[in-house]
Scaffold this motif. Structure first.
Motif, mmCIF file in Angstrom:
data_model
loop_
_atom_site.group_PDB
_atom_site.id
_atom_site.type_symbol
_atom_site.label_atom_id
_atom_site.label_comp_id
_atom_site.label_asym_id
_atom_site.label_seq_id
_atom_site.Cartn_x
_atom_site.Cartn_y
_atom_site.Cartn_z
ATOM 1 N N VAL A 125 0.836 -1.208 0.000
ATOM 2 C CA VAL A 125 0.000 0.000 0.000
ATOM 3 C C VAL A 125 0.865 1.250 0.000
ATOM 4 O O VAL A 125 0.553 2.245 -0.664
ATOM 5 C CB VAL A 125 -0.953 -0.010 1.227
ATOM 6 C CG1 VAL A 125 -1.642 1.331 1.383
ATOM 7 C CG2 VAL A 125 -1.976 -1.127 1.087
ATOM 8 N N ALA A 126 1.988 1.185 0.769
ATOM 9 C CA ALA A 126 2.883 2.341 0.849
ATOM 10 C C ALA A 126 3.511 2.645 -0.507
ATOM 11 O O ALA A 126 3.717 3.806 -0.861
ATOM 12 C CB ALA A 126 3.958 2.106 1.904
ATOM 13 N N GLY A 127 3.825 1.597 -1.298
ATOM 14 C CA GLY A 127 4.383 1.718 -2.640
ATOM 15 C C GLY A 127 5.581 2.673 -2.713
ATOM 16 O O GLY A 127 5.769 3.489 -1.836
ATOM 17 N N PRO A 128 6.366 2.621 -3.799
ATOM 18 C CA PRO A 128 6.287 1.644 -4.893
ATOM 19 C C PRO A 128 6.869 0.284 -4.541
ATOM 20 O O PRO A 128 6.818 -0.650 -5.335
ATOM 21 C CB PRO A 128 7.114 2.313 -6.004
ATOM 22 C CG PRO A 128 8.137 3.100 -5.257
ATOM 23 C CD PRO A 128 7.441 3.603 -4.013
ATOM 24 N N GLY A 129 7.459 0.146 -3.352
ATOM 25 C CA GLY A 129 7.959 -1.151 -2.917
ATOM 26 C C GLY A 129 9.454 -1.304 -3.123
ATOM 27 O O GLY A 129 10.049 -0.680 -4.000
ATOM 28 N N SER A 130 10.047 -2.119 -2.277
ATOM 29 C CA SER A 130 11.479 -2.395 -2.344
ATOM 30 C C SER A 130 11.683 -3.898 -2.450
ATOM 31 O O SER A 130 11.083 -4.665 -1.693
ATOM 32 C CB SER A 130 12.180 -1.859 -1.089
ATOM 33 O OG SER A 130 13.452 -2.446 -0.919
ATOM 34 N N VAL A 131 12.520 -4.305 -3.385
ATOM 35 C CA VAL A 131 12.800 -5.729 -3.548
ATOM 36 C C VAL A 131 13.413 -6.301 -2.272
ATOM 37 O O VAL A 131 13.061 -7.414 -1.843
ATOM 38 C CB VAL A 131 13.745 -5.957 -4.741
ATOM 39 C CG1 VAL A 131 14.174 -7.417 -4.811
ATOM 40 C CG2 VAL A 131 13.062 -5.565 -6.032
ATOM 41 N N TRP A 132 14.316 -5.547 -1.662
ATOM 42 C CA TRP A 132 14.983 -6.055 -0.465
ATOM 43 C C TRP A 132 14.006 -6.184 0.695
ATOM 44 O O TRP A 132 14.096 -7.130 1.494
ATOM 45 C CB TRP A 132 16.149 -5.139 -0.085
ATOM 46 C CG TRP A 132 17.229 -5.157 -1.118
ATOM 47 C CD1 TRP A 132 17.559 -4.156 -1.991
ATOM 48 C CD2 TRP A 132 18.104 -6.258 -1.426
ATOM 49 N NE1 TRP A 132 18.582 -4.550 -2.816
ATOM 50 C CE2 TRP A 132 18.933 -5.837 -2.490
ATOM 51 C CE3 TRP A 132 18.249 -7.539 -0.918
ATOM 52 C CZ2 TRP A 132 19.902 -6.663 -3.046
ATOM 53 C CZ3 TRP A 132 19.212 -8.384 -1.473
ATOM 54 C CH2 TRP A 132 20.029 -7.941 -2.517
ATOM 55 N N THR A 133 13.042 -5.286 0.787
ATOM 56 C CA THR A 133 12.003 -5.419 1.813
ATOM 57 C C THR A 133 11.167 -6.670 1.569
ATOM 58 O O THR A 133 10.863 -7.432 2.498
ATOM 59 C CB THR A 133 11.089 -4.180 1.818
ATOM 60 O OG1 THR A 133 11.862 -3.020 2.105
ATOM 61 C CG2 THR A 133 9.990 -4.332 2.865
ATOM 62 N N LEU A 134 10.808 -6.898 0.317
ATOM 63 C CA LEU A 134 10.032 -8.081 -0.017
ATOM 64 C C LEU A 134 10.795 -9.364 0.286
ATOM 65 O O LEU A 134 10.234 -10.323 0.834
ATOM 66 C CB LEU A 134 9.653 -8.052 -1.502
ATOM 67 C CG LEU A 134 8.481 -7.141 -1.876
ATOM 68 C CD1 LEU A 134 8.447 -6.911 -3.381
ATOM 69 C CD2 LEU A 134 7.174 -7.765 -1.405
ATOM 70 N N MET A 135 12.076 -9.389 -0.038
ATOM 71 C CA MET A 135 12.880 -10.590 0.224
ATOM 72 C C MET A 135 13.043 -10.825 1.718
ATOM 73 O O MET A 135 13.019 -11.968 2.184
ATOM 74 C CB MET A 135 14.239 -10.470 -0.476
ATOM 75 C CG MET A 135 14.123 -10.515 -2.001
ATOM 76 S SD MET A 135 15.685 -10.271 -2.871
ATOM 77 C CE MET A 135 16.524 -11.819 -2.534
ATOM 78 N N LEU A 136 13.188 -9.744 2.478
ATOM 79 C CA LEU A 136 13.297 -9.880 3.931
ATOM 80 C C LEU A 136 11.998 -10.425 4.521
ATOM 81 O O LEU A 136 12.014 -11.330 5.367
ATOM 82 C CB LEU A 136 13.634 -8.530 4.560
ATOM 83 C CG LEU A 136 13.736 -8.497 6.094
ATOM 84 C CD1 LEU A 136 14.843 -9.415 6.567
ATOM 85 C CD2 LEU A 136 13.967 -7.075 6.588
ATOM 86 N N LEU A 137 10.863 -9.886 4.070
ATOM 87 C CA LEU A 137 9.577 -10.370 4.565
ATOM 88 C C LEU A 137 9.333 -11.816 4.135
ATOM 89 O O LEU A 137 8.777 -12.622 4.907
ATOM 90 C CB LEU A 137 8.447 -9.477 4.056
ATOM 91 C CG LEU A 137 8.362 -8.079 4.673
ATOM 92 C CD1 LEU A 137 7.285 -7.257 3.966
ATOM 93 C CD2 LEU A 137 8.064 -8.167 6.165
ATOM 94 N N LEU A 138 9.748 -12.162 2.933
ATOM 95 C CA LEU A 138 9.593 -13.538 2.460
ATOM 96 C C LEU A 138 10.424 -14.494 3.311
ATOM 97 O O LEU A 138 9.954 -15.577 3.683
ATOM 98 C CB LEU A 138 10.006 -13.638 0.993
ATOM 99 C CG LEU A 138 9.879 -15.028 0.350
ATOM 100 C CD1 LEU A 138 8.430 -15.497 0.358
ATOM 101 C CD2 LEU A 138 10.433 -15.011 -1.069
ATOM 102 N N ALA A 139 11.662 -14.096 3.623
ATOM 103 C CA ALA A 139 12.515 -14.930 4.478
ATOM 104 C C ALA A 139 11.890 -15.100 5.861
ATOM 105 O O ALA A 139 11.905 -16.198 6.438
ATOM 106 C CB ALA A 139 13.904 -14.311 4.590
ATOM 107 N N LEU A 140 11.317 -14.010 6.400
ATOM 108 C CA LEU A 140 10.662 -14.076 7.714
ATOM 109 C C LEU A 140 9.446 -14.993 7.666
ATOM 110 O O LEU A 140 9.229 -15.813 8.575
ATOM 111 C CB LEU A 140 10.249 -12.668 8.145
ATOM 112 C CG LEU A 140 9.576 -12.533 9.515
ATOM 113 C CD1 LEU A 140 10.522 -12.966 10.620
ATOM 114 C CD2 LEU A 140 9.110 -11.091 9.739
ATOM 115 N N GLN A 141 8.664 -14.869 6.610
ATOM 116 C CA GLN A 141 7.481 -15.713 6.468
ATOM 117 C C GLN A 141 7.858 -17.189 6.394
ATOM 118 O O GLN A 141 7.251 -18.045 7.047
ATOM 119 C CB GLN A 141 6.715 -15.310 5.212
ATOM 120 C CG GLN A 141 5.451 -16.132 4.969
ATOM 121 C CD GLN A 141 4.953 -15.973 3.548
ATOM 122 O OE1 GLN A 141 5.648 -16.301 2.586
ATOM 123 N NE2 GLN A 141 3.740 -15.447 3.408
#
Length: 432
Positions: A125-141
């Protein structure tokens, strides 16, 4: 919480079984006996809700990464970023599941997964988004999922009797396979309507249902005194020693490794769709190839009454892996799309049977104090085997050609599985 539910589950068959089993349609339709158990029914119902929800996030993450980068390489890198935490925390999570109340661990980890999905939504929602943030959240998930999966699977043996374990595994696996089909289709339909960010929110809300269902479970504390250090590295190593000392458990893991590493041909689907099945339309052929195995698995689950009452669990594993190998070989030899899809669907049915009885063996042959660790290793094998197969088949397809690589892999599955079964009689003899 209903404390009247037994934490170990009844150990006798019901009257219907003693009188010779079900008749007519109920003999071959899905075996729903475990749903009579209130605790298992709650656990299964939570799976129904989250099976689709989790697939929404599974589609949204790579889609968002590709939208940001325009690169498939980044999508692949994100997949690897989630694999290592899954492996590490699944092994550790198995040891933890054997040393504490599994219900509490499920509450903590499901809550963690829900919060992670909510964070996915916030960043989108905050956009446009960061790949590194997504990868960190994916690793946490994936770390939370690694901690969750062993406890969830190990709990089933405390909620249903031993003779209903195959049926319980078939019910759970069918739901998960259905989610893998319906989830991506639903995601594709919803993204143009509500946007990508809302997929994460739907998943988070679905996980709230899971947390509530787990809260309603009975307490699942260890049945024996917990040894010091059992939740750490020492406990993980004890799990591997336990496997090496029990031939049935070791063979159940090797059976899956043989089937997946030597016989999972998905890495060659794009090339086969582009070359062998191009006259049918490359995109159409590719979609069918990817959908065929899970569709076959769902069909196997819907008709699981035909096999779930079998008592010779070892032979069911051996036979299903051999059928998987033969079906894969048949797929490799098919130069027409529809026979190829039929062979892959047959492979999916065989994979469902194998999954059901390998899971039942892990739950029935291992003691309760080791079940979490067995499920941790199982999670790693299931996650890692197909990825190793992608590397092996990709390389073999480049050298030998895709059809030869697929057919050869299927034949190798049959040969190696029969050799293992002949060399180690413990699996052939295992029954409940």
């Amino acid at each position: 919480m209903d404390t009247s539910e037994s934490s170990t589950g009844p150990r006798t068959s019901d009257g219907e079984q003693r009188k010779g089993g079900p008749r007519g349609r109920r003999r071959w339709a899905m075996d729903t006996r475990p749903l009579r158990r209130p605790a298992y029914r709650r656990l299964w119902a939570s799976t129904v809700v989250t099976a689709v929800g989790s697939q929404l996030t599974a589609v949204a993450v790579p889609k968002q990464i590709y939208d940001i980068t325009g690169s498939s390489a980044w999508v692949g890198a994100a997949s690897l970023a989630g694999l290592l935490p899954l492996i590490v925390f699944a092994l550790w999570g198995g040891a933890i599941a054997d040393s504490m109340d599994r219900r509490k661990l499920l509450l903590l980890t499901n809550t963690g997964i829900a919060v992670t999905s909510l964070l996915f939504w916030v960043q989108a929602v905050a956009g446009p988004g960061s790949v590194w943030t997504l990868m960190l959240l994916l690793a946490l998930q994936q770390a939370f999922w690694g901690l969750n999966a062993p406890a969830r699977s190990a709990s089933i043996a405390r909620l249903v009797p031993a003779d209903e374990l195959p049926a319980a595994n078939a019910l759970g696996s069918t739901v998960m396979q259905t989610g893998q089909i319906a989830g991506p289709l639903l995601a594709g339909a919803l993204i143009p309507v509500i946007g990508l960010a809302e997929l994460y929110l739907i998943d988070a809300l679905a996980l709230c249902v899971t947390v509530w269902a787990v809260y309603r479970l009975p307490a699942l504390p260890p049945l024996t005194p917990v040894k010091a250090g059992s939740a750490g590295l020492r406990g993980v190593l004890e799990g591997f020693r336990y496997i090496s000392g029990h031939a049935v458990l070791l063979l159940s893991f090797l059976a899956d490794i043989v089937a997946m590493v030597l016989g999972m041909p998905r890495a060659l689907f794009p090339q086969l769709a582009s070359e062998t099945y191009a006259p049918y339309g490359e995109g159409f052929a590719l979609g069918l190839l990817f959908a065929a195995i899970p569709l076959g698995a769902v069909l196997g689950g819907l008709f699981s009454g035909t096999f779930s009452r079998a008592r010779r669990h070892g032979w069911m594993v051996i036979g299903s892996v051999v059928v998987w190998g033969l079906a894969v070989a048949g797929f490799g030899l098919s130069d027409s799309l529809w026979p190829a899809v039929a062979f892959l669907a047959l492979a999916g049915v065989a994979d469902m049977v194998s999954m059901v009885f390998r899971g039942a063996i892990l739950l029935s042959a291992a003691t309760d104090e080791m079940r979490g660790r067995m499920q941790g290793v199982f999670t790693v094998v299931v996650a890692g085997g197909p990825r190793l197969a992608d590397v092996l088949h990709g390389a073999a397809g480049s050298v030998l050609g895709p059809r030869t690589a697929v057919a050869g892999g299927g034949i190798l599955v049959v040969v190696v599985m029969l050799a293992l079964a002949a060399a180690v009689p413990a699996l052939r003899r295992y029954r409940i």
